[in-house]
Enzyme design. Sequence first.
Site, PDB file in Angstrom:
ATOM      1  N   LYS A  60     -11.515  -4.426  -2.888  1.00 51.62           N
ATOM      2  CA  LYS A  60     -12.183  -3.162  -3.227  1.00 51.62           C
ATOM      3  C   LYS A  60     -11.217  -2.219  -3.944  1.00 51.62           C
ATOM      4  O   LYS A  60     -11.640  -1.297  -4.609  1.00 51.62           O
ATOM      5  CB  LYS A  60     -12.775  -2.498  -1.999  1.00 51.62           C
ATOM      6  CG  LYS A  60     -11.763  -2.211  -0.926  1.00 51.62           C
ATOM      7  CD  LYS A  60     -12.419  -1.598   0.294  1.00 51.62           C
ATOM      8  CE  LYS A  60     -11.483  -1.681   1.485  1.00 51.62           C
ATOM      9  NZ  LYS A  60     -11.813  -2.790   2.374  1.00 51.62           N
TER      10      LYS A  60
ATOM     11  N   LYS B 228       0.826  -1.208   0.000  1.00 45.47           N
ATOM     12  CA  LYS B 228       0.000   0.000   0.000  1.00 45.47           C
ATOM     13  C   LYS B 228       0.857   1.252   0.000  1.00 45.47           C
ATOM     14  O   LYS B 228       0.538   2.224  -0.690  1.00 45.47           O
ATOM     15  CB  LYS B 228      -0.959   0.005   1.197  1.00 45.47           C
ATOM     16  CG  LYS B 228      -2.082  -1.018   1.044  1.00 45.47           C
ATOM     17  CD  LYS B 228      -3.155  -0.876   2.112  1.00 45.47           C
ATOM     18  CE  LYS B 228      -4.235  -1.936   1.918  1.00 45.47           C
ATOM     19  NZ  LYS B 228      -5.209  -1.963   3.015  1.00 45.47           N
TER      20      LYS B 228
ATOM     21  N   LYS C 265      -6.338 -11.252  -5.683  1.00 46.71           N
ATOM     22  CA  LYS C 265      -7.509 -11.444  -4.827  1.00 46.71           C
ATOM     23  C   LYS C 265      -8.580 -10.408  -5.152  1.00 46.71           C
ATOM     24  O   LYS C 265      -8.268  -9.285  -5.549  1.00 46.71           O
ATOM     25  CB  LYS C 265      -7.121 -11.389  -3.347  1.00 46.71           C
ATOM     26  CG  LYS C 265      -6.811 -10.018  -2.829  1.00 46.71           C
ATOM     27  CD  LYS C 265      -6.915  -9.968  -1.295  1.00 46.71           C
ATOM     28  CE  LYS C 265      -6.843  -8.498  -0.853  1.00 46.71           C
ATOM     29  NZ  LYS C 265      -7.300  -8.266   0.491  1.00 46.71           N
TER      30      LYS C 265
END
Length: 331
Positions: A201, A114, A198
């Site tokens: 969102k 991230k 995966k």
Amino acid sequence: AQRPRIFSGMQPTSGSLHLGNYLGALTQWVRLQEDHDAIYCVVDLHALTVSPDPADLRARTRRTAAQYLAAGVDPARSILFVQSHVPEHAELAWILSCQTGFGEAGRMTQFKDKSARHGSEGTTVGLFTYPVLMAADILLYDTNLVPVGEDQRQHLELSRNLAQRLNARFGAGTAVVPEPYIVKETAKIYDLQDPTAKMSKSAASPNGIIELLDDPTVVAKRIRSAVTDAGREVRFDVDAKPGVSNLLTIFAALTGRPLPSIEADYEGKGYGDLKKDLAEVVVDLLVPFQERFAGHLESPEALDDLLAEGAERARALARPVLARAYDRFGL
Ligand code: ADP
Ligand code: NA
């Protein structure tokens, strides 16, 4: 005898949960509340790591709670609450952050991914210490089991290390060492357009995600255009046929049927048949789910009351655990 204690939570970071959240976590929660002492939380403090708009965050927190309820989380059996309503989470997080090595936190792969995406100036200290707050969430309730998807395994390992560290320093019984509860079959649901990534969102394309609150016709279309392979045989083989295998995993999980019997049904048929049937199964899940969701949002006061009551019950459990930590640390 006391039943094993379960804790789990999800972030209110988007308008809708997706099928990965549903199969990897929510359905396990619903099952586990039958014979466990279960605590389920909307972890809104975690959502601050990505600077949401305040009005959006407030709405999404309610919507997330309503989706827990729509999935079958039962507030008569489980404690359902919002993380920021119980200030003890942030208090224990500070204590645990003083027990966590800088390098240890820096090794978290989710942080590495991230922060690489956000860049150094866009990455907050909160994103870095996120797994410590998660450890606090878990240890605050003397949790035995944490039902999560595969992506949370490393964070849970940190929670375990912290609990063991406290016990080594202050004696056994200072913290309960939590165990991950990861159901292998549904631990990782993949993106429909990129079946090696995966379902998430933060996916590159919305077409790869099945959101629980999406229009069922759109969802059916997405399933019918899921990426498969050049072959024809409907067979579970994650390496050679990741797309088809993902569809089979979802099919098996939602119908409760074993994979071999599903494979047998599609002998001599094609991927199109599988997709068409799966689309129906998913639509049959979403339509009543969305009705229940809407019902909960129709009476926001009732929902807020329920969450306030959950927070009170959670706090009653959290307070003595935090007091124990304060005592040990000399606070
Ligand atoms: P996301 O990964 O979309 O950001 P969260 O991090 O809020 O979602 O995850 C909430 C819960 O759902 C966690 O227990 C996580 O392990 C689980 N989960 C998320 N994505 C998947 C997936 N694709 N397959 C299975 N479980 C998942
Ligand atoms: Na995740």
